[in-house]
Design a protein around this motif. Structure first.
Motif, PDB file in Angstrom:
ATOM      1  N   ASP B  87       0.829  -1.192   0.000  1.00 19.57           N
ATOM      2  CA  ASP B  87       0.000   0.000   0.000  1.00 19.57           C
ATOM      3  C   ASP B  87       0.876   1.258   0.000  1.00 19.57           C
ATOM      4  O   ASP B  87       1.922   1.312   0.652  1.00 19.57           O
ATOM      5  CB  ASP B  87      -0.791  -0.072   1.342  1.00 19.57           C
ATOM      6  CG  ASP B  87      -1.860   0.979   1.433  1.00 19.57           C
ATOM      7  OD1 ASP B  87      -1.747   2.003   0.742  1.00 19.57           O
ATOM      8  OD2 ASP B  87      -2.819   0.725   2.195  1.00 19.57           O
ATOM      9  N   GLU B  88       0.496   2.308  -0.715  1.00 22.66           N
ATOM     10  CA  GLU B  88       1.287   3.532  -0.755  1.00 22.66           C
ATOM     11  C   GLU B  88       1.473   4.129   0.638  1.00 22.66           C
ATOM     12  O   GLU B  88       2.564   4.562   1.007  1.00 22.66           O
ATOM     13  CB  GLU B  88       0.625   4.581  -1.668  1.00 22.66           C
ATOM     14  CG  GLU B  88       0.930   4.386  -3.134  1.00 22.66           C
ATOM     15  CD  GLU B  88       0.124   3.233  -3.717  1.00 22.66           C
ATOM     16  OE1 GLU B  88      -0.947   2.918  -3.152  1.00 22.66           O
ATOM     17  OE2 GLU B  88       0.554   2.628  -4.714  1.00 22.66           O
ATOM     18  N   LYS B 148       2.810   9.427  -6.991  1.00 20.49           N
ATOM     19  CA  LYS B 148       2.190   9.352  -8.303  1.00 20.49           C
ATOM     20  C   LYS B 148       1.259   8.144  -8.397  1.00 20.49           C
ATOM     21  O   LYS B 148       0.100   8.259  -8.830  1.00 20.49           O
ATOM     22  CB  LYS B 148       3.278   9.270  -9.380  1.00 20.49           C
ATOM     23  CG  LYS B 148       2.893  10.006 -10.667  1.00 20.49           C
ATOM     24  CD  LYS B 148       3.920   9.803 -11.767  1.00 20.49           C
ATOM     25  CE  LYS B 148       5.130  10.718 -11.595  1.00 20.49           C
ATOM     26  NZ  LYS B 148       6.145  10.500 -12.657  1.00 20.49           N
ATOM     27  N   THR B 149       1.770   7.005  -7.983  1.00 18.00           N
ATOM     28  CA  THR B 149       0.945   5.793  -8.016  1.00 18.00           C
ATOM     29  C   THR B 149      -0.315   5.979  -7.168  1.00 18.00           C
ATOM     30  O   THR B 149      -1.418   5.603  -7.576  1.00 18.00           O
ATOM     31  CB  THR B 149       1.738   4.596  -7.456  1.00 18.00           C
ATOM     32  OG1 THR B 149       3.078   4.673  -7.925  1.00 18.00           O
ATOM     33  CG2 THR B 149       1.120   3.278  -7.908  1.00 18.00           C
ATOM     34  N   GLY B 150      -0.114   6.570  -6.023  1.00 18.81           N
ATOM     35  CA  GLY B 150      -1.251   6.817  -5.134  1.00 18.81           C
ATOM     36  C   GLY B 150      -2.288   7.709  -5.788  1.00 18.81           C
ATOM     37  O   GLY B 150      -3.493   7.548  -5.584  1.00 18.81           O
ATOM     38  N   MET B 151      -1.800   8.646  -6.554  1.00 23.08           N
ATOM     39  CA  MET B 151      -2.734   9.531  -7.254  1.00 23.08           C
ATOM     40  C   MET B 151      -3.499   8.751  -8.309  1.00 23.08           C
ATOM     41  O   MET B 151      -4.705   8.894  -8.455  1.00 23.08           O
ATOM     42  CB  MET B 151      -1.974  10.676  -7.929  1.00 23.08           C
ATOM     43  CG  MET B 151      -1.466  11.715  -6.935  1.00 23.08           C
ATOM     44  SD  MET B 151      -0.339  12.871  -7.726  1.00 23.08           S
ATOM     45  CE  MET B 151       0.097  13.893  -6.315  1.00 23.08           C
ATOM     46  N   PHE B 156      -4.620   9.551  -3.347  1.00 19.85           N
ATOM     47  CA  PHE B 156      -4.183  10.914  -3.075  1.00 19.85           C
ATOM     48  C   PHE B 156      -4.834  11.884  -4.046  1.00 19.85           C
ATOM     49  O   PHE B 156      -5.095  11.559  -5.211  1.00 19.85           O
ATOM     50  CB  PHE B 156      -2.666  11.040  -3.211  1.00 19.85           C
ATOM     51  CG  PHE B 156      -1.900  10.109  -2.327  1.00 19.85           C
ATOM     52  CD1 PHE B 156      -2.398   9.734  -1.081  1.00 19.85           C
ATOM     53  CD2 PHE B 156      -0.674   9.603  -2.724  1.00 19.85           C
ATOM     54  CE1 PHE B 156      -1.678   8.872  -0.255  1.00 19.85           C
ATOM     55  CE2 PHE B 156       0.041   8.748  -1.901  1.00 19.85           C
ATOM     56  CZ  PHE B 156      -0.456   8.382  -0.679  1.00 19.85           C
ATOM     57  N   ASN B 157      -5.001  13.070  -3.561  1.00 21.16           N
ATOM     58  CA  ASN B 157      -5.482  14.174  -4.351  1.00 21.16           C
ATOM     59  C   ASN B 157      -4.417  14.500  -5.398  1.00 21.16           C
ATOM     60  O   ASN B 157      -3.240  14.677  -5.069  1.00 21.16           O
ATOM     61  CB  ASN B 157      -5.654  15.368  -3.407  1.00 21.16           C
ATOM     62  CG  ASN B 157      -6.672  16.320  -3.927  1.00 21.16           C
ATOM     63  OD1 ASN B 157      -6.818  16.478  -5.136  1.00 21.16           O
ATOM     64  ND2 ASN B 157      -7.396  16.955  -3.007  1.00 21.16           N
ATOM     65  N   ILE B 204      -3.837  16.049   1.466  1.00 17.68           N
ATOM     66  CA  ILE B 204      -3.523  15.332   0.245  1.00 17.68           C
ATOM     67  C   ILE B 204      -4.527  14.228  -0.022  1.00 17.68           C
ATOM     68  O   ILE B 204      -4.892  13.970  -1.162  1.00 17.68           O
ATOM     69  CB  ILE B 204      -2.088  14.796   0.344  1.00 17.68           C
ATOM     70  CG1 ILE B 204      -1.149  16.001   0.207  1.00 17.68           C
ATOM     71  CG2 ILE B 204      -1.787  13.789  -0.739  1.00 17.68           C
ATOM     72  CD1 ILE B 204      -0.228  16.147   1.328  1.00 17.68           C
ATOM     73  N   LEU B 205      -4.921  13.630   1.039  1.00 18.87           N
ATOM     74  CA  LEU B 205      -5.956  12.613   0.873  1.00 18.87           C
ATOM     75  C   LEU B 205      -7.205  13.288   0.356  1.00 18.87           C
ATOM     76  O   LEU B 205      -7.509  14.416   0.726  1.00 18.87           O
ATOM     77  CB  LEU B 205      -6.269  11.958   2.223  1.00 18.87           C
ATOM     78  CG  LEU B 205      -5.196  11.017   2.743  1.00 18.87           C
ATOM     79  CD1 LEU B 205      -5.578  10.535   4.138  1.00 18.87           C
ATOM     80  CD2 LEU B 205      -5.027   9.830   1.817  1.00 18.87           C
ATOM     81  N   ARG B 206      -7.905  12.590  -0.496  1.00 21.99           N
ATOM     82  CA  ARG B 206      -9.131  13.181  -1.014  1.00 21.99           C
ATOM     83  C   ARG B 206     -10.121  13.386   0.122  1.00 21.99           C
ATOM     84  O   ARG B 206     -10.349  12.510   0.935  1.00 21.99           O
ATOM     85  CB  ARG B 206      -9.716  12.277  -2.077  1.00 21.99           C
ATOM     86  CG  ARG B 206      -8.934  12.368  -3.401  1.00 21.99           C
ATOM     87  CD  ARG B 206      -9.156  11.131  -4.215  1.00 21.99           C
ATOM     88  NE  ARG B 206     -10.586  10.894  -4.341  1.00 21.99           N
ATOM     89  CZ  ARG B 206     -11.313  11.329  -5.353  1.00 21.99           C
ATOM     90  NH1 ARG B 206     -10.761  12.040  -6.309  1.00 21.99           N
ATOM     91  NH2 ARG B 206     -12.583  11.053  -5.411  1.00 21.99           N
TER      92      ARG B 206
END
Lengths: 222, 222, 222, 222
Positions: B87-88, B148-151, B156-157, B204-206
Motif C-alpha cells: 500500500d502507498e 504518483k501511483t497513489g494519485m 491521493f489528491n 492530500i488525501l481526497r
DNA sequence: GATGAATGAGTTTTCATTCAT
DNA sequence: GATGAATGAAAACTCATTCAT
C-alpha cells in the motif's frame, strides 16, 4: 561623555569591527571557517593582521562574534514578524515569507547558519552551538505561541503539541528553501508558501476529515 | 582460487580499507574534517601514515570515499524500503520509520551527511556535493513515484506535484529527526511518525475540506 | 659447471640486472636521480620493489652501478677508437666522430655523464665522482698519447703539453656537441668535426705540413 | 622619503632576501638542491622557516631566483667586458680572463650554473633552463660580434661563421676552466689563456698577421 | 628467489599569533 | 592605536627500505 550616545572613537570602533565581521562572514560562508586564513580576512577588510587581533582575541572569538551576530539577525527578524498583531494564519504565512526573504537576502549567512546549527564539521568550543540552538528554539517557541493562541481561538485543532507543530512548519519550510537553493528556476520558494500552508493546515484546521486511514500504525520494524 | 570470489589479498585489502574508513568516519564526525590530522587516523586505525596514502591518494579522497560509502547506505536502504510491494500509505510510513532507524543506527554518519549535503564549511571539490545531491534526489524521485501511483489509484489528491510532495514529506521528517537529535527524551522520533503522517495527509488525501481559508494569499512583500 | 661459462641462473641474473639498469638510466637521465622513486623503477622494469633490493643494496648503489657501467662504455668505446692503428690525424678525427656517435646514440646517457662529471647536484658518496673523473682522465691521457706520438713523428709541433692539447680538443668537441644538442638542425655536430680540426690544428701542426691533410674528410660513418 | 631611493623597509627586505639567497647558494652548491631542506636554509640564514616562504613562494622559486641572480652576474660581467672599446684580440683575451675571474670568485655558483645549464638532474620547470640558455646565448652572440668586426677589419679570416667561432672559443675555455677545477695546482687557468689563444688563432688569423700579436700578453687585470 | 604491503622518518608548506616599530 | 615582518608548531604527503608470505 555624551550620555547614552557613543563617542566618535566608539562609533569608529564599532564600524571597523562590523567591517571585519562582514568580510569574515562572506569568506567563511564561501569557503568554510578552516579554509579562510586570518591574513585573508585582514587583507580583504583592509586592516593589518595585528589590528584584527585588537578587535578579536583570536580566530575563534571572531567566528563566535560573527555567528552570534547572525543568530541575532535571524532571531530578531523572525521574532518581530511574529509580533506584528494580526490573524494567526497571517502570522504564519508571513513567517514563511520572511524566512524566504532572509534566505534570498543572506544566502552566505544561511549556509553558515545551517552548517553550524546542524553540522558537526567544526567543533565549536564553549557552547556556541548551544547558544545558536537556543536562539533557534526561541523562535520556535514564539511560533508555537501562535499555534497556541490559534487553538485557544478555536482556529486550530488543539490535539497536537503547539511546539511540535512549530517544528513541523519550520522544517517543512526548510525543505522548500533548500529545494529553492538547488533548483531556483523550477522551484521558487515564494510560490511554495501556499503549498506549505496547504500541506500543513487541512489537518490542523478544524474539519471533518476521516482520520482512520491516516493514523493506523502497524508495528515498527526495527 | 575460489571461483568468482576475492583472493585473500583482496579480502585483506578491503578489510583494511574499511577499517580505515570506519576510524575516519568516527573521527571526522566527532571533530570535523579539518580537525582530524591524517596522523591521528593512522594511529587510531593502527596503520602507518604511509599506509593510508596507499589506500587513498590524499586526505580529500579518503573523505570522499567515506561520504560516498555513507550516501550509498542511505540510498540503498531507503530505495529498498520503497520497493517493498505494499500500500502507498504503508510505503511512506515505512520510509519515515526507516529514516529514523538509519538515524539511530548511524548518528555520527548522519551529522557528516547533513553537514556536507547542506553546509558550506568544507568546500568539497570535484562534484562530491553533486553526487550526494543526486543520490538524495534519486530517493526523492522514488518517493515521488509513490505519490504518483497513489494519485493514479485515487488515494491521493492529484492537485500537487508528486516531487514537491516528496520534498515536503522528507523535510518534515528531517525536522523531527533533528528535534530528536536535540531533545531525544522529550521528542523521540519514532513516535513522531504518526504526527508527520497526520500533518501531511489530511490535505492530500481526497476529502471535502474547505480550502478557502488556507490558500487565500495576500500580495507577497518582496 | 660449464667451465668459464655462466650458468643459466647467472645469465638470467645478469640479464635482469641489466634490465633494471636500463630502465633506471632512462628515468634518471630524464628526471634526475632524486625525482625517480625506486617504486617507479621497479614498476617500469616490471620487477617487484623487493627484487630491486636483491640486486642493489640501496638506491645509491644502483645509481653507482649505473654510472660506472656508463663510464665503462664511454671509456671502452673511446679508448678502442684510439687504439685502431692508423695515422694520428685519423685517430683524432675518428675520436671526434665517435664522440658524436656516442652522443647521438645515447643522449640520456650523455646528460647523466656530464651532470655527474661536472655538476654538484648530487653529492656522490664514496668517490664515485673520483672514479668517473679518473675514467675520463684515462681517455684524455690516451688522447694525449696520440699527440705525443705525433710529436715524435714530427707531425705536430712539440711546443705544447700533449695532455693540455687533449683537454683542448676534447673540450672543443664538447662545445659543439652541446651546440648540437640545443640547435640540432642549425648546427649538426658531424659537420663540425672538420671545423674543430681546422680550428685546432693550424697552429699545432708544423707549418710545413700540407693543410690539405687537415681538412680532407673521409665519408662519415653514421 | 629619500627621493628615488629605497625606504628603510625596502632596504631591509632586500638585504634579508639576499642573505637567504647567499645561504641557499652555498648549501645548494655544496650538497645539491634536493639534499638541502628548507629548514636548513632557514636555520643557517637565521630566519624562521615561515619567513623564507614570505620571500619565496616555494623552494623552487627560491632556487630559480638564485640561478637567475647568478646568470645575471655572468651575463652582465661578460657582456660588459666585451663592450670595453679596444682591439678585437684584446677583447677576446679579456673575455677569457674575465671568465677565469668569475670562476675563481664564484666557484660554488659555477658548479650550480653548469649543473643546471647542462645536466638533467633537476628538471627545472617553467623555462628556467630556457632563460639560462638564452642568457648564455646572448653572451655568445656578443662574442660572435667581436669576431664579425674582426673579420670586417680583416684581422680574422672570414671563412667561418662568427657564432660558431664564439662557441668554439667559449667551449675551449670551459675545458681549461674545468681542468683548473680538477687540478688547480698543475693547470692554473690564467696561464692557459695564452694557450687557448694560441690554439684558436693561428688558423683563424689571416696568414699575414704577425704571430707575435697572438701571444703577446698584457698584465692580467685580476 | 620473488613479492609487494607496510613502515615512518623526513620533507614541504601553512597559518594563527606575537611584538618591535 | 595601527602595523606587518617574523615566528614556529603542526599539517599533508613522499619514498627508501624491510620482511612476512
Amino acid at each position: 561623555m555624551q550620555n547614552n550616545t557613543l563617542t566618535r572613537r566608539q562609533r569608529e570602533y564599532l564600524r571597523h569591527r562590523n567591517e571585519i565581521l562582514d568580510v569574515a562572514l562572506r569568506l567563511f560562508s564561501e569557503k568554510g571557517y578552516h579554509n579562510v586564513p586570518m591574513q585573508e580576512i585582514a587583507k580583504k577588510a583592509e586592516f593589518a593582521i595585528g589590528t584584527l587581533y585588537k578587535f578579536f582575541e583570536n580566530k575563534e572569538e571572531l567566528y563566535k562574534a560573527l555567528v552570534l551576530r547572525l543568530a541575532e539577525t535571524f532571531h530578531h527578524t523572525l521574532t518581530s514578524v511574529l509580533e506584528i498583531p494580526s490573524d494567526e494564519m497571517d502570522k504564519l504565512r508571513r513567517f514563511l515569507q520572511t524566512k524566504g526573504d532572509l534566505f534570498a537576502d543572506n544566502l552566505p549567512m544561511i549556509r553558515l547558519y545551517f552548517t553550524e546549527t546542524r553540522g558537526a564539521t567544526f567543533n565549536i568550543k564553549a557552547g556556541l552551538d548551544t547558544q545558536l540552538r537556543q536562539s533557534h528554539d526561541e523562535v520556535l517557541h514564539k511560533l508555537a505561541e501562535v499555534f497556541k493562541t490559534g487553538m485557544r481561538r478555536k482556529i486550530f485543532n488543539s490535539a497536537a503539541d503547539p511546539y511540535v507543530l512549530a517544528v513541523g512548519l519550520d522544517s517543512l519550510s526548510n525543505g522548500f528553501l533548500f529545494l529553492w537553493l538547488e533548483k531556483p528556476k523550477e522551484h521558487p520558494y515564494p510560490e511554495k508558501v501556499d503549498m506549505i500552508m496547504d500541506i500543513f493546515f487541512s489537518q490542523i484546521l478544524r474539519a471533518d476529515v476521516p482520520k482512520a486511514k491516516i493514523s493506523s500504525v502497524e508495528p515498527k520494524s526495527t
